[in-house]
Design an enzyme around this catalytic site. Structure first.
Site, PDB file in Angstrom:
ATOM      1  N   TYR A 278      28.334 -67.288  44.962  1.00 27.57           N
ATOM      2  CA  TYR A 278      26.929 -68.410  45.241  1.00 27.57           C
ATOM      3  C   TYR A 278      25.791 -68.544  44.887  1.00 27.57           C
ATOM      4  CZ  TYR A 278      29.236 -68.147  50.201  1.00 27.57           C
ATOM      5  OH  TYR A 278      30.209 -68.645  50.660  1.00 27.57           O
TER       6      TYR A 278
ATOM      7  N   TRP B 211      40.095 -60.659  36.734  1.00 34.81           N
ATOM      8  CA  TRP B 211      38.730 -60.294  36.829  1.00 34.81           C
ATOM      9  C   TRP B 211      37.646 -59.269  37.863  1.00 34.81           C
ATOM     10  CZ3 TRP B 211      34.110 -61.888  39.643  1.00 34.81           C
ATOM     11  CH2 TRP B 211      34.622 -61.818  41.004  1.00 34.81           C
TER      12      TRP B 211
ATOM     13  N   THR C  30      26.081 -75.611  54.282  1.00 37.21           N
ATOM     14  CA  THR C  30      26.727 -76.090  53.346  1.00 37.21           C
ATOM     15  C   THR C  30      27.392 -77.348  53.571  1.00 37.21           C
ATOM     16  OG1 THR C  30      28.240 -73.900  52.854  1.00 37.21           O
ATOM     17  CG2 THR C  30      28.510 -75.923  51.367  1.00 37.21           C
TER      18      THR C  30
ATOM     19  N   HIS D  81      36.968 -61.934  53.320  1.00 37.70           N
ATOM     20  CA  HIS D  81      37.966 -62.560  53.172  1.00 37.70           C
ATOM     21  C   HIS D  81      38.393 -62.833  52.037  1.00 37.70           C
ATOM     22  CE1 HIS D  81      34.331 -66.036  51.877  1.00 37.70           C
ATOM     23  NE2 HIS D  81      35.066 -65.689  50.666  1.00 37.70           N
ATOM     24  N   HIS D  82      38.364 -62.235  50.804  1.00 39.44           N
ATOM     25  CA  HIS D  82      39.481 -62.225  49.766  1.00 39.44           C
ATOM     26  C   HIS D  82      40.202 -60.748  50.149  1.00 39.44           C
ATOM     27  CE1 HIS D  82      36.439 -64.082  47.200  1.00 39.44           C
ATOM     28  NE2 HIS D  82      35.646 -63.669  48.573  1.00 39.44           N
TER      29      HIS D  82
ATOM     30  N   HIS E 177      39.434 -64.715  30.838  1.00 39.61           N
ATOM     31  CA  HIS E 177      38.932 -66.246  31.187  1.00 39.61           C
ATOM     32  C   HIS E 177      38.120 -66.026  32.730  1.00 39.61           C
ATOM     33  CE1 HIS E 177      38.988 -70.874  32.194  1.00 39.61           C
ATOM     34  NE2 HIS E 177      39.216 -70.166  33.425  1.00 39.61           N
TER      35      HIS E 177
ATOM     36  N   ARG F  55      49.886 -67.279  41.521  1.00 40.10           N
ATOM     37  CA  ARG F  55      49.130 -67.162  40.167  1.00 40.10           C
ATOM     38  C   ARG F  55      49.289 -66.285  39.229  1.00 40.10           C
ATOM     39  NH1 ARG F  55      42.969 -66.518  43.329  1.00 40.10           N
ATOM     40  NH2 ARG F  55      42.522 -66.341  40.665  1.00 40.10           N
TER      41      ARG F  55
ATOM     42  N   LYS G 120      23.193 -78.833  53.796  1.00 36.81           N
ATOM     43  CA  LYS G 120      23.428 -79.726  52.431  1.00 36.81           C
ATOM     44  C   LYS G 120      24.024 -81.158  51.438  1.00 36.81           C
ATOM     45  CE  LYS G 120      22.611 -75.162  49.976  1.00 36.81           C
ATOM     46  NZ  LYS G 120      21.660 -75.602  49.215  1.00 36.81           N
TER      47      LYS G 120
ATOM     48  N   GLU H  23      28.337 -63.041  44.688  1.00 36.99           N
ATOM     49  CA  GLU H  23      28.249 -63.681  43.111  1.00 36.99           C
ATOM     50  C   GLU H  23      28.535 -65.147  43.295  1.00 36.99           C
ATOM     51  OE1 GLU H  23      27.382 -62.684  40.356  1.00 36.99           O
ATOM     52  OE2 GLU H  23      28.780 -63.975  38.932  1.00 36.99           O
TER      53      GLU H  23
ATOM     54  N   ASP I 129       4.303 -68.546  31.794  1.00 34.51           N
ATOM     55  CA  ASP I 129       5.476 -68.401  31.695  1.00 34.51           C
ATOM     56  C   ASP I 129       5.827 -67.535  32.696  1.00 34.51           C
ATOM     57  OD1 ASP I 129       7.723 -66.654  30.319  1.00 34.51           O
ATOM     58  OD2 ASP I 129       5.877 -67.203  28.599  1.00 34.51           O
TER      59      ASP I 129
ATOM     60  N   HIS J 236      31.756 -61.279  46.307  1.00 36.27           N
ATOM     61  CA  HIS J 236      31.164 -63.136  46.687  1.00 36.27           C
ATOM     62  C   HIS J 236      29.596 -63.189  46.952  1.00 36.27           C
ATOM     63  CE1 HIS J 236      32.430 -65.764  49.618  1.00 36.27           C
ATOM     64  NE2 HIS J 236      31.456 -66.204  49.764  1.00 36.27           N
TER      65      HIS J 236
ATOM     66  N   SER K  65      21.380 -56.927  32.956  1.00 33.71           N
ATOM     67  CA  SER K  65      20.725 -57.647  32.596  1.00 33.71           C
ATOM     68  C   SER K  65      20.328 -59.041  32.971  1.00 33.71           C
ATOM     69  CB  SER K  65      21.452 -58.741  31.422  1.00 33.71           C
ATOM     70  OG  SER K  65      21.552 -59.371  31.344  1.00 33.71           O
ATOM     71  N   SER K  66      21.445 -58.856  34.410  1.00 35.63           N
ATOM     72  CA  SER K  66      21.514 -60.189  35.578  1.00 35.63           C
ATOM     73  C   SER K  66      20.371 -59.578  36.626  1.00 35.63           C
ATOM     74  CB  SER K  66      22.171 -60.376  36.200  1.00 35.63           C
ATOM     75  OG  SER K  66      23.047 -61.337  35.443  1.00 35.63           O
TER      76      SER K  66
ATOM     77  N   SER L  74      20.042 -81.205  43.472  1.00 26.88           N
ATOM     78  CA  SER L  74      19.009 -81.640  44.664  1.00 26.88           C
ATOM     79  C   SER L  74      17.463 -82.174  43.796  1.00 26.88           C
ATOM     80  CB  SER L  74      18.432 -80.727  45.869  1.00 26.88           C
ATOM     81  OG  SER L  74      19.576 -79.507  45.701  1.00 26.88           O
TER      82      SER L  74
END
Lengths: 203, 107, 612
Positions: free
Chosen positions: C254, C136, C325, C299-300, C73, C447, C328, C252, C102, C250, C166-167, C265
């Site tokens: 964002y 994950w 943040t 922080h993880h 998941h 968890r 925004k 990721e 293009d 991390h 790919s990314s 926006s």
């Protein structure tokens, strides 16, 4: 990678493929940086086997010269193409590829001798980190050599007449140039690897 | 991009207006610096001095390759930013892994 | 891919045109369709988990399957649902936003899609032989060979390798496109916020993924070759994995949130009928979030024992990210202030994005403080936080984008009345599911547990949360109905159904294959709006329509090379000869690719776009 007629619109006035190659280089340098970081983490873990002090500086020093020479032949190839000296261009490209193959040979020799002395990927953490870093570098050299050879096989620059003055944004020149950028990047990586992995641990 | 339209500016030809560097000269420079590095490695100066000089020489060689062979000195700044950006993150990773392992208790 | 279809068009030639397309708009549809399919699979995984957890001592599934479900998941939602949904929007919008025909490398664009698709399929194939079950984030030594002996982890490592490649390729493409293919007058400071966010996201991926690539290669060698990098018994360091993983992990998040922030926006100003408040501030905040996002990964890892100095540094920098943040959020709010607001479905999703993301951000700020995180970590409080930002944030933002740009993509509007019902059910269901998880977490529910015994105070809220999940599932079924309905019927939306401001609304819906009949001329960051109401000339001048436009030719080499990479990766598990074949395919395909001509047949400029 795109063959097209007129010049495409570019807001920065830069060639698309060159911009792409530099972006790739920026990203790939972090890949090597992480492998170097990993090496530093494990360089003390030789676990009784071969360690950083056993690295052969003479051999790899020669390898460093070989790669630096190959970067020279690469820029000479591009310079030759700029003034339409296509035979010299092809000669220099072939020399670059040949020097790359010599380097790979030196690496293969180094890896094999280490293997025979008991240093393998899984024999110690030092071994693992060493081979991960130098192995990936070698892989990049192989890709570079294949690319150089394919420049010759696919006849990049065959549309250039002898003696023709070739502009810096000529399509074939860019094709060769981005191969050169990749090749220099591989050389650049070795500049760092040679000093940080071979020389520093030996001082 | 295969747009054949002329309603916009054509890109500048690259590398036409500058003097080509002396490539062989750069090669000799790189050769000499490498020799210097190897020589220093086998000396018995202080560890700090040798480490610092090797790292400085390494960066000198890197600059030679990047600025002249890879043409960064004569090309658009954008390319340099891409290289420097990657180099900064790369250095950051190396320093972070080193530093954080010193913070690990019992290490 | 040509404008004029051959007379005898069979379903086969139609399928082939999709397989060989290099058109960014078609690739957008491919990404969106595939991503939605994988989102449905990942959503089903979560529905099974929620059903299992509805009551104490659940017996629907066992712990082993549960572990596979929460692992898949997480991996799926992040890498094969949200990221490709974002990619779908990049593809649809970036060329239109900057006035290009293009992207910089159209075939590379197609390659990215096919690599994503094959990587995603490969990852899900693991369910047949044992899906990865180590979370994950795959922490060793649990995910080393000793404690994860099957092939699940190889699927994880190799699948993510393909997906990551790919990314990275896609990011390279969009970065070059944004730098180099902007129309005259489209300065960087005039680009839509969405395109800016695409640029920042691209660099996040380009710079954050390489360390993870290294880490996953090292984990692979640990498992297959016997190295010991992350194996404490062999002298290795599991914490090193965590550092390298979260260095990617991390940025990721964002990567996951910045594009939806870009979507919001764009949507908010349109339905507030006034410009985004503080365009420059919003753009700079996005850039600084990108920069700072590289400096907070540990922080993880607050509970790992890095020591007070490291914990303190990462706490401080994490809290600093609240500043851009917050900028925004304040600017979005100010956009709505004294606005003449039009309440449409995309607007509902966009406004609730701001609210829900803020809630998620607040809970995040709580455990940004490492002492608090000692209490929160590995509890449902974190699950609540991450779902508020990634679901209430990213998914709601993406849904806003789907409703908003559906007419541009297809020429049809999605049903407004049903859309509002969808929003209501989704909003309600979401909050009922994840709101109580804050309480569950604070009450100590950990968890990644497949069941719990009764009487700990968790029973009621788990049941409530599951109820909310079913309500959400219902809302998605309604959404599926709305979308299917929105694929039929007359293409009557028109060029500019929402009275928009940016360049995509200056051309037809859907756009013709060449996007714009002539190169748009841009004088501000709201070119279409200013052309309509601001007294500026319209960006598109019909008299300047070009007649000799060549679009890139379709090609089958992207799918061929992608297939080669998929075989190369899969062969590591299934059969080494398969890998060899894959490698040969990659080389052969690459060579053929470089030798292929790319100039396609002429595309006729037309007023009534015959897009697809």
């Amino acid at each position: 990678m795109a063959a097209h007629g007129g010049h495409p619109a570019t807001s920065l006035g830069l060639d698309m493929r060159k911009l792409g190659m530099w972006t790739f280089i920026g990203s790939e340098s972090i890949f090597f940086g992480t492998l170097i970081a990993n090496f530093f983490r494990w360089r003390g873990s030789s676990e009784g086997g071969l360690g950083p002090e056993d690295l052969d500086i003479n051999l790899t020093g020669a390898g460093a010269f070989v790669l630096l020479m190959s970067s020279l032949t690469m820029v000479l190839a591009l310079a030759a193409m700029r003034s339409g000296r296509m035979k010299q261009y092809r000669l220099w490209i072939a020399s670059t590829a040949a020097l790359g193959i010599v380097f790979i040979g030196m690496q293969a020799f180094e890896f094999t001798s280490f293997g025979l002395e008991g240093l393998g990927m899984s024999s110690s953490l030092f071994g693992g980190a060493f081979f991960a870093l130098t192995g990936f570098h070698g892989l990049h050299v192989v890709v570079g050599v294949i690319w150089l050879i394919s420049l010759l096989i696919f006849g990049v620059g065959r549309d250039i007449k002898p003696g023709e003055q070739v502009a810096g944004d000529h399509h074939s020149f860019i094709s060769a140039e981005i191969c050169g950028l990749f090749w220099h990047f591989v050389d650049l990586a070795w500049v760092f690897i040679f000093t940080l992995i071979y020389l520093l641990p030996s001082i | 991009m295969s747009v054949e339209s002329t309603a916009h500016s054509t890109p500048e030809s690259e590398g036409t207006g500058h003097a080509h560097p002396n490539y062989v000269g750069i090669a000799i420079f790189l050769f000499v610096v490498t020799v210097l590095e190897i020589v220093i490695t086998f000396q018995s100066f202080s560890l700090g001095f040798m480490t610092a000089s090797l790292i400085i020489l390494m960066f000198l060689k890197a600059a030679g390759v990047a600025l002249y062979y890879m043409h960064l000195r004569y090309d658009s700044r954008v390319f340099s930013y891409l290289m420097v950006g990657g180099a900064m993150v790369s250095t950051g990773v190396i320093l972070a892994v080193a530093a954080l392992n010193n913070f690990l208790p019992g290490q | 891919m040509t404008q004029t279809l051959p007379v005898a068009q069979t379903w086969k030639s139609d399928v082939w045109s999709w397989i060989t397309t290099v058109d960014h708009k078609r690739i957008a549809k491919l990404y969106l369709f595939a991503a939605v399919a994988f989102f449905a699979i990942a959503g089903t995984e979560s529905m099974i988990m929620r059903t299992q957890l509805a009551t104490p001592d659940g017996t629907l599934i066992d712990g082993s399957l549960y572990n596979q479900l929460f692992t898949m998941h997480g991996v799926s939602m992040i890498f094969i649902a949200i990221m490709p949904l974002n990619a779908g929007f990049f593809n649809l919008l970036v060329p239109l936003h900057i006035g290009a025909r293009d992207v910089a490398f159209p075939r590379l664009n197609a390659l990215s899609f096919w690599m994503f698709l094959f990587g995603a399929i490969f990852l899900n194939l693991s369910f047949f032989t044992g899906a990865p079950d180590g979370g994950w984030f795959a922490y060793p030594p649990l995910t080393g060979k000793e404690f994860s002996p099957g092939t699940g982890m190889e699927h994880w490592i190799l699948g993510l390798a393909v997906l990551g490649t790919s990314s990275i390729i896609s990011s390279l493409n969009f970065a070059v496109t944004i730098f180099n293919l902007r129309a005259p007058g489209m300065k960087m400071t005039r680009m839509p916020v969405f395109t800016w966010m695409t640029l920042v996201t691209s660099f996040l991926i380009l710079f954050a993924f390489p360390p993870f690539t290294v880490a996953s290669v090292l984990l692979l060698t640990d498992r297959i070759v016997g190295t010991g990098f992350f194996n404490p018994v062999a002298g290795g360091d599991p914490v090193l994995w965590q550092h390298l993983f979260w260095f990617m992990g991390h940025p990721e998040v964002y990567v996951l949130i910045l594009p939806p922030m870009g979507i919001v926006s764009e949507v908010l100003p349109t339905f507030a009928r006034k410009p985004l408040f503080g365009y420059t501030a919003v753009v700079f905040s996005g850039i600084s979030i990108g920069f700072m996002g590289f400096a907070v990964w540990a922080h993880h890892m607050f509970a790992v024992g890095l020591g007070p100095i490291a914990n303190g540094v990462f706490t401080a920098i994490t809290m600093l990210i609240a500043i851009p943040t917050g900028v925004k959020v304040l600017n979005w709010s100010a956009t709505l202030f004294r606005a003449s607001i039009k309440i449409t479905t995309p607007m509902l999703f966009a406004v609730s994005f701001v609210a829900l993301f803020t809630i998620g951000g607040l809970s995040g700020m709580m455990h940004a403080a490492s002492p608090v995180d000692m209490q929160h970590t590995d509890t449902y409080f974190i699950v609540a936080h991450l779902h508020y930002v990634l679901f209430g944030g990213s998914i709601f933002g993406i849904l806003a984008g789907i409703y908003y740009w559906w007419p541009k993509l297809t020429g049809r509007l999605l049903n407004e009345r049903l859309g509002k019902i969808h929003w209501f059910l989704a909003f309600l269901g979401f909050n009922i599911t994840f709101g109580p998880m804050h309480i569950l977490g604070n009450d100590g529910m950990p968890r990644r547990v497949y069941t719990y015994i009764s009487g700990q105070g968790w029973d009621t809220w788990n049941l409530v949360a599951t109820g909310g999940a079913y309500l959400m599932a219902l809302s998605f079924l309604l959404f599926a109905f709305i979308v299917l309905k929105g694929l039929r019927g007359e293409k009557s939306a028109g060029d500019d159904p929402w009275d928009g401001a940016t360049l995509e609304w200056a051309t037809t819906s859907p756009p013709a294959v060449h996007n714009f009949d002539s190169m748009p001329v841009v004088g501000s960051n709201r070119p279409v709006w200013d052309g309509k109401y601001g007294g500026s000339p319209a960006p598109m001048d019909p008299a300047a329509a070009e007649s000799d436009i060549h679009m890139p030719k379709a090609s089958y080499w992207p799918i061929f090379v992608a297939l080669g990479l998929a075989f190369a990766a899969a062969g590591v598990i299934y059969s080494y000869p398969m890998s060899a074949v894959g490698v040969v395919m990659i080389f052969y395909g690459t060579f053929a690719w470089t030798q292929e001509s790319t100039v396609g047949p002429p595309a006729r400029p037309s007023g009534s776009g015959a897009g697809h």
